[in-house]
Write a protein that holds these residues in place. Structure first.
Motif, mmCIF file in Angstrom:
data_model
loop_
_atom_site.group_PDB
_atom_site.id
_atom_site.type_symbol
_atom_site.label_atom_id
_atom_site.label_comp_id
_atom_site.label_asym_id
_atom_site.label_seq_id
_atom_site.Cartn_x
_atom_site.Cartn_y
_atom_site.Cartn_z
ATOM 1 N N LEU A 1 83.445 115.345 108.969
ATOM 2 C CA LEU A 1 82.942 114.721 110.197
ATOM 3 C C LEU A 1 83.048 113.192 110.152
ATOM 4 O O LEU A 1 82.638 112.566 109.178
ATOM 5 C CB LEU A 1 81.477 115.132 110.364
ATOM 6 N N SER A 2 83.593 112.635 111.218
ATOM 7 C CA SER A 2 83.645 111.171 111.305
ATOM 8 C C SER A 2 83.714 110.782 112.782
ATOM 9 O O SER A 2 83.705 111.652 113.657
ATOM 10 C CB SER A 2 84.881 110.648 110.558
ATOM 11 N N PHE A 3 83.769 109.479 113.051
ATOM 12 C CA PHE A 3 83.954 109.005 114.427
ATOM 13 C C PHE A 3 85.439 108.701 114.623
ATOM 14 O O PHE A 3 86.048 108.022 113.792
ATOM 15 C CB PHE A 3 83.146 107.734 114.670
ATOM 16 N N SER A 4 85.994 109.205 115.696
ATOM 17 C CA SER A 4 87.396 108.911 115.990
ATOM 18 C C SER A 4 87.485 107.565 116.731
ATOM 19 O O SER A 4 86.463 107.026 117.175
ATOM 20 C CB SER A 4 87.979 110.010 116.884
ATOM 21 N N GLN A 5 88.698 107.073 116.887
ATOM 22 C CA GLN A 5 88.874 105.836 117.652
ATOM 23 C C GLN A 5 88.385 106.026 119.094
ATOM 24 O O GLN A 5 87.764 105.136 119.678
ATOM 25 C CB GLN A 5 90.357 105.407 117.626
ATOM 26 N N LYS A 6 88.635 107.219 119.628
ATOM 27 C CA LYS A 6 88.183 107.517 120.996
ATOM 28 C C LYS A 6 86.651 107.443 121.078
ATOM 29 O O LYS A 6 86.087 106.916 122.047
ATOM 30 C CB LYS A 6 88.657 108.937 121.356
ATOM 31 N N ASP A 7 85.983 107.949 120.042
ATOM 32 C CA ASP A 7 84.515 107.883 119.997
ATOM 33 C C ASP A 7 84.061 106.421 119.997
ATOM 34 O O ASP A 7 83.150 106.040 120.737
ATOM 35 C CB ASP A 7 83.969 108.520 118.702
ATOM 36 N N ILE A 8 84.698 105.640 119.130
ATOM 37 C CA ILE A 8 84.288 104.233 118.991
ATOM 38 C C ILE A 8 84.494 103.494 120.317
ATOM 39 O O ILE A 8 83.625 102.759 120.788
ATOM 40 C CB ILE A 8 85.086 103.539 117.846
ATOM 41 N N ASP A 9 85.636 103.746 120.945
ATOM 42 C CA ASP A 9 85.918 103.082 122.231
ATOM 43 C C ASP A 9 84.876 103.480 123.269
ATOM 44 O O ASP A 9 84.388 102.661 124.044
ATOM 45 C CB ASP A 9 87.317 103.468 122.738
ATOM 46 N N TYR A 10 84.534 104.755 123.254
ATOM 47 C CA TYR A 10 83.555 105.237 124.230
ATOM 48 C C TYR A 10 82.182 104.591 123.980
ATOM 49 O O TYR A 10 81.527 104.105 124.917
ATOM 50 C CB TYR A 10 83.442 106.769 124.171
ATOM 51 N N LEU A 11 81.777 104.548 122.707
ATOM 52 C CA LEU A 11 80.460 103.986 122.389
ATOM 53 C C LEU A 11 80.419 102.491 122.722
ATOM 54 O O LEU A 11 79.383 101.962 123.120
ATOM 55 C CB LEU A 11 80.109 104.236 120.913
ATOM 56 N N LYS A 12 81.567 101.855 122.606
ATOM 57 C CA LYS A 12 81.665 100.434 122.988
ATOM 58 C C LYS A 12 81.329 100.297 124.474
ATOM 59 O O LYS A 12 80.597 99.409 124.891
ATOM 60 C CB LYS A 12 83.096 99.954 122.699
ATOM 61 N N SER A 13 81.869 101.223 125.244
ATOM 62 C CA SER A 13 81.625 101.176 126.694
ATOM 63 C C SER A 13 80.164 101.489 127.019
ATOM 64 O O SER A 13 79.711 101.298 128.149
ATOM 65 C CB SER A 13 82.546 102.166 127.422
ATOM 66 N N GLN A 14 79.421 102.017 126.037
ATOM 67 C CA GLN A 14 78.011 102.352 126.255
ATOM 68 C C GLN A 14 77.088 101.306 125.631
ATOM 69 O O GLN A 14 75.929 101.591 125.292
ATOM 70 C CB GLN A 14 77.703 103.737 125.669
ATOM 71 N N ASP A 15 77.651 100.097 125.437
ATOM 72 C CA ASP A 15 76.840 98.956 125.001
ATOM 73 C C ASP A 15 76.303 99.045 123.587
ATOM 74 O O ASP A 15 75.223 98.545 123.302
ATOM 75 C CB ASP A 15 75.655 98.723 125.962
ATOM 76 N N PHE A 16 77.011 99.715 122.696
ATOM 77 C CA PHE A 16 76.590 99.664 121.295
ATOM 78 C C PHE A 16 77.138 98.382 120.671
ATOM 79 O O PHE A 16 78.156 97.839 121.127
ATOM 80 C CB PHE A 16 77.043 100.924 120.540
ATOM 81 N N ASN A 17 76.437 97.927 119.663
ATOM 82 C CA ASN A 17 76.723 96.645 119.021
ATOM 83 C C ASN A 17 78.025 96.697 118.212
ATOM 84 O O ASN A 17 78.296 97.695 117.541
ATOM 85 C CB ASN A 17 75.505 96.358 118.127
ATOM 86 N N GLU A 18 78.790 95.616 118.281
ATOM 87 C CA GLU A 18 80.111 95.568 117.626
ATOM 88 C C GLU A 18 80.043 95.838 116.127
ATOM 89 O O GLU A 18 80.836 96.603 115.573
ATOM 90 C CB GLU A 18 80.760 94.184 117.822
ATOM 91 N N SER A 19 79.069 95.206 115.465
ATOM 92 C CA SER A 19 79.020 95.380 113.991
ATOM 93 C C SER A 19 78.587 96.807 113.647
ATOM 94 O O SER A 19 79.047 97.377 112.657
ATOM 95 C CB SER A 19 78.113 94.340 113.333
ATOM 96 N N PHE A 20 77.724 97.383 114.478
ATOM 97 C CA PHE A 20 77.323 98.781 114.259
ATOM 98 C C PHE A 20 78.544 99.693 114.432
ATOM 99 O O PHE A 20 78.784 100.607 113.633
ATOM 100 C CB PHE A 20 76.212 99.153 115.249
ATOM 101 N N LEU A 21 79.356 99.394 115.433
ATOM 102 C CA LEU A 21 80.551 100.226 115.678
ATOM 103 C C LEU A 21 81.549 100.088 114.520
ATOM 104 O O LEU A 21 82.181 101.077 114.123
ATOM 105 C CB LEU A 21 81.201 99.853 117.010
ATOM 106 N N ALA A 22 81.643 98.894 113.973
ATOM 107 C CA ALA A 22 82.546 98.692 112.825
ATOM 108 C C ALA A 22 82.065 99.527 111.641
ATOM 109 O O ALA A 22 82.858 100.124 110.897
ATOM 110 C CB ALA A 22 82.593 97.203 112.457
ATOM 111 N N TYR A 23 80.726 99.608 111.501
ATOM 112 C CA TYR A 23 80.130 100.434 110.418
ATOM 113 C C TYR A 23 80.396 101.927 110.668
ATOM 114 O O TYR A 23 80.742 102.670 109.748
ATOM 115 C CB TYR A 23 78.631 100.094 110.386
ATOM 116 N N LEU A 24 80.291 102.334 111.929
ATOM 117 C CA LEU A 24 80.517 103.758 112.250
ATOM 118 C C LEU A 24 81.972 104.170 112.012
ATOM 119 O O LEU A 24 82.251 105.333 111.709
ATOM 120 C CB LEU A 24 80.161 104.062 113.711
ATOM 121 N N LYS A 25 82.860 103.220 112.179
ATOM 122 C CA LYS A 25 84.287 103.513 112.049
ATOM 123 C C LYS A 25 84.615 104.175 110.698
ATOM 124 O O LYS A 25 85.409 105.103 110.630
ATOM 125 C CB LYS A 25 85.081 102.198 112.171
ATOM 126 N N ASP A 26 83.974 103.712 109.644
ATOM 127 C CA ASP A 26 84.238 104.269 108.301
ATOM 128 C C ASP A 26 83.127 105.212 107.859
ATOM 129 O O ASP A 26 83.028 105.550 106.684
ATOM 130 C CB ASP A 26 84.342 103.128 107.268
#
Ligand SMILES: Nc1ncnc2c1ncn2[C@@H]1O[C@H](COP(=O)(O)OP(=O)(O)OP(=O)(O)O)[C@@H](O)[C@H]1O
Ligand SMILES: O=P(O)(O)OC[C@H]1O[C@H](OP(=O)(O)OP(=O)(O)O)[C@H](O)[C@@H]1O
Ligand SMILES: O=C(O)c1cccnc1
Length: 467
Positions: free
Chosen positions: A61-86
């Protein structure tokens, strides 16, 4: 089947995880328990299912690029998204074996991970384990009633969407012999089985010709549906003709299927016609809104039915529809954690724990599991979790730990057993459960208790919150 990623979750898990991350709490250790509060179907036990499916999914289980892009559109924080990426789950899981006979209140599984890891997997864990456990439990209830009769799952068409995939799998764990669900046969190497639909017979101008064509092209395990026009005057006599023609070719018709009317009456009358024609080897299958109650009644009527095809009522888990399994925080950042409620029944049981099953002198389940702190052994006494003055001496009974490591550092510790191995284990464990807990109506209540040390630790924590 489904391409799971970590966005297969509820939004609040991500909202909480983001706070943990941004506030420097992301790596705090946390322990969560998975358990349920009420045994479904007013039964005396449940069957644990879905564990290996969950672990296999979790490993990847991981976050895909599509997930990250979507969460970005939902106002999640950039550094948090960078952490979720890996992000990857690297925790430890201890659990009962899949197929185990389980009861309310005692943890079935324990997750030990960072708080973010443990939180992000909650929804998928509950989603997979609650449903599969519910359906395996339903299937095992049907199996207890149907005894040695063959049970086939016919539910996919009426299942709640793709839930039908997991339902067919869980039905096998609960004791079903086969399924009409072809993809489950493909994925889990379980027997697939099937007959014919009314539409096939309707599409011909006469029933006999339909039966002949079907038997010609699929003579092995051939089952003819006999109730389209008139079961006793047309369906069964035509099936007998085809069976005789098959005999002439060295083949054997496997069964006929009844799908309407009084199934006991039609089974009896059909049996007579088949036996009188010297076809006593042909089996009788029945379907039509079956469940454990109808099957119980048919068994009591001594209906000569060999095969039950069960669909809707099995795969939708009727009438309960859901297992109330929950996932609760019991320890974090070095401290036991508790959720206090008006009722002791809803007040959680804190701490890292172990669950011990007690056995009588014959090696059968003794009707009592005790929850202890994780470092305790050979528990002498168990205390009722909700009624403070009730206790039971259990020191003389053999005790077996139920929660065993199944995942470490995010990796499964053992290969997934086959579905038939899980079903076999479940059958063996259910055989150790005394009959009074398997009784259809008003089963005996299996006792769950807490060790003295756990009871004390819980009371201390409750008092510290009161103060
Ligand atoms: N002998 C029996 N004892 C107990 N329950 C039965 C028996 N025969 C059938 N049933 C069950 O009774 C329920 C209703 O059957 P009912 O005869 O109303 O439906 P049906 O045969 O589908 O109707 P129809 O003939 O209009 O298609 C079903 O769940 C069926 O499995
Ligand atoms: O009643 P269940 O327990 O759900 O079992 C499955 C039902 O599904 C089929 O009926 P359906 O009317 O869908 O198709 P058919 O035309 O082949 O009978 C089958 O004939 C059973 O009656
Ligand atoms: O094979 C069958 O008879 C069957 C399959 C699915 C649903 N109902 C019946």
């Amino acid at each position: 089947m489904f391409n799971f990623t970590l966005t297969y979750t509820d939004l609040y898990q991500l909202s909480m995880a983001q706070v943990y991350f941004l506030k420097g709490k992301a790596d705090e250790e946390a322990v969560f328990d998975y358990y349920f509060r009420k045994i479904p179907y007013q039964g005396g036990f449940a069957i644990f299912a879905g564990l290996n499916n969950f672990l296999e999914i979790l490993e990847n289980l991981s976050f895909s690029q599509k997930d990250i892009d979507y969460l970005k559109s939902q106002d999640f924080n950039e550094s948090f998204l960078a952490y979720l990426k890996d992000f990857k789950f690297k925790g430890t899981i201890r659990a009962c074996q899949e197929g185990e006979v389980i009861f309310a209140t005692a943890p079935i599984l324990q997750v030990e991970a960072t708080i973010v890891e443990a939180q992000l997997i909650e929804t998928i864990l509950l989603n997979l384990l609650n449903f599969q456990t519910l359906i395996a439990t339903k299937a095992s209830r049907i199996k207890l009633i149907a005894k040695e009769k063959t049970l086939l799952d016919f539910g996919l068409r009426r299942a709640q969407g793709t839930g039908g995939y997991y339902a067919s799998k869980a039905a096998i764990i609960g004791g079903f012999n086969g399924t009409s669900n072809v993809i489950v046969g493909r994925d889990f190497n379980v027997p697939i089985s099937g007959t014919m639909a009314h539409s096939f017979i309707q599409s011909y101008d006469n029933e006999l010709e339909a039966f002949r064509d079907f038997a010609e092209k699929r003579p092995k395990n051939c089952v003819l549906l006999v109730d389209t026009y008139n079961t006793l005057k047309s369906g069964v006599p035509n099936a007998i003709k085809v069976a005789k023609e098959m005999e002439a070719k060295g083949q054997r018709l496997l069964a006929i299927r009844l799908d309407s009317g009084d199934l006991a009456y039609f089974a009896r009358e059909s049996r007579k016609l088949l036996d009188d024609a010297g076809l006593d080897y042909i089996k009788i299958a029945a379907s039509n809104q079956l469940d454990e109650f109808v099957i119980k009644s048919l068994q009591e009527q001594n209906a000569p039915i060999d095969i039950y095809g069960v669909g809707t009522n099995l795969v939708i888990g009727k009438p309960d529809a859901a297992l109330d399994g929950v996932y609760k925080l019991v320890f974090s950042n070095g401290k036991p954690r508790i959720k206090i409620s008006e009722s002791l029944a809803k007040t959680t049981i804190p701490h890292r724990k172990q669950v011990w099953r007690t056995f009588d002198e014959h090696g059968n389940f003794n009707g009592a599991d005790v929850i202890s702190l994780s470092d305790e052994k050979e528990i002498k006494k168990m205390n009722h979790p909700f009624e403070p003055y009730k206790s039971l001496i259990i020191g003389k009974f053999h005790q077996e730990a139920l929660l065993k490591p199944v995942m470490e550092n995010g990796m499964k510790l053992k290969p997934t057993p086959s579905l038939s191995e899980i079903a076999q284990f479940s059958k063996e464990r259910l055989a150790l459960l005394p009959l009074e807990y398997k009784r259809f109506y008003n089963p005996h209540i299996y006792k769950i208790g807490m060790s003295d040390a756990l009871k004390e630790a819980r009371e201390q924590l409750i008092n510290s919150h009161k103060n």
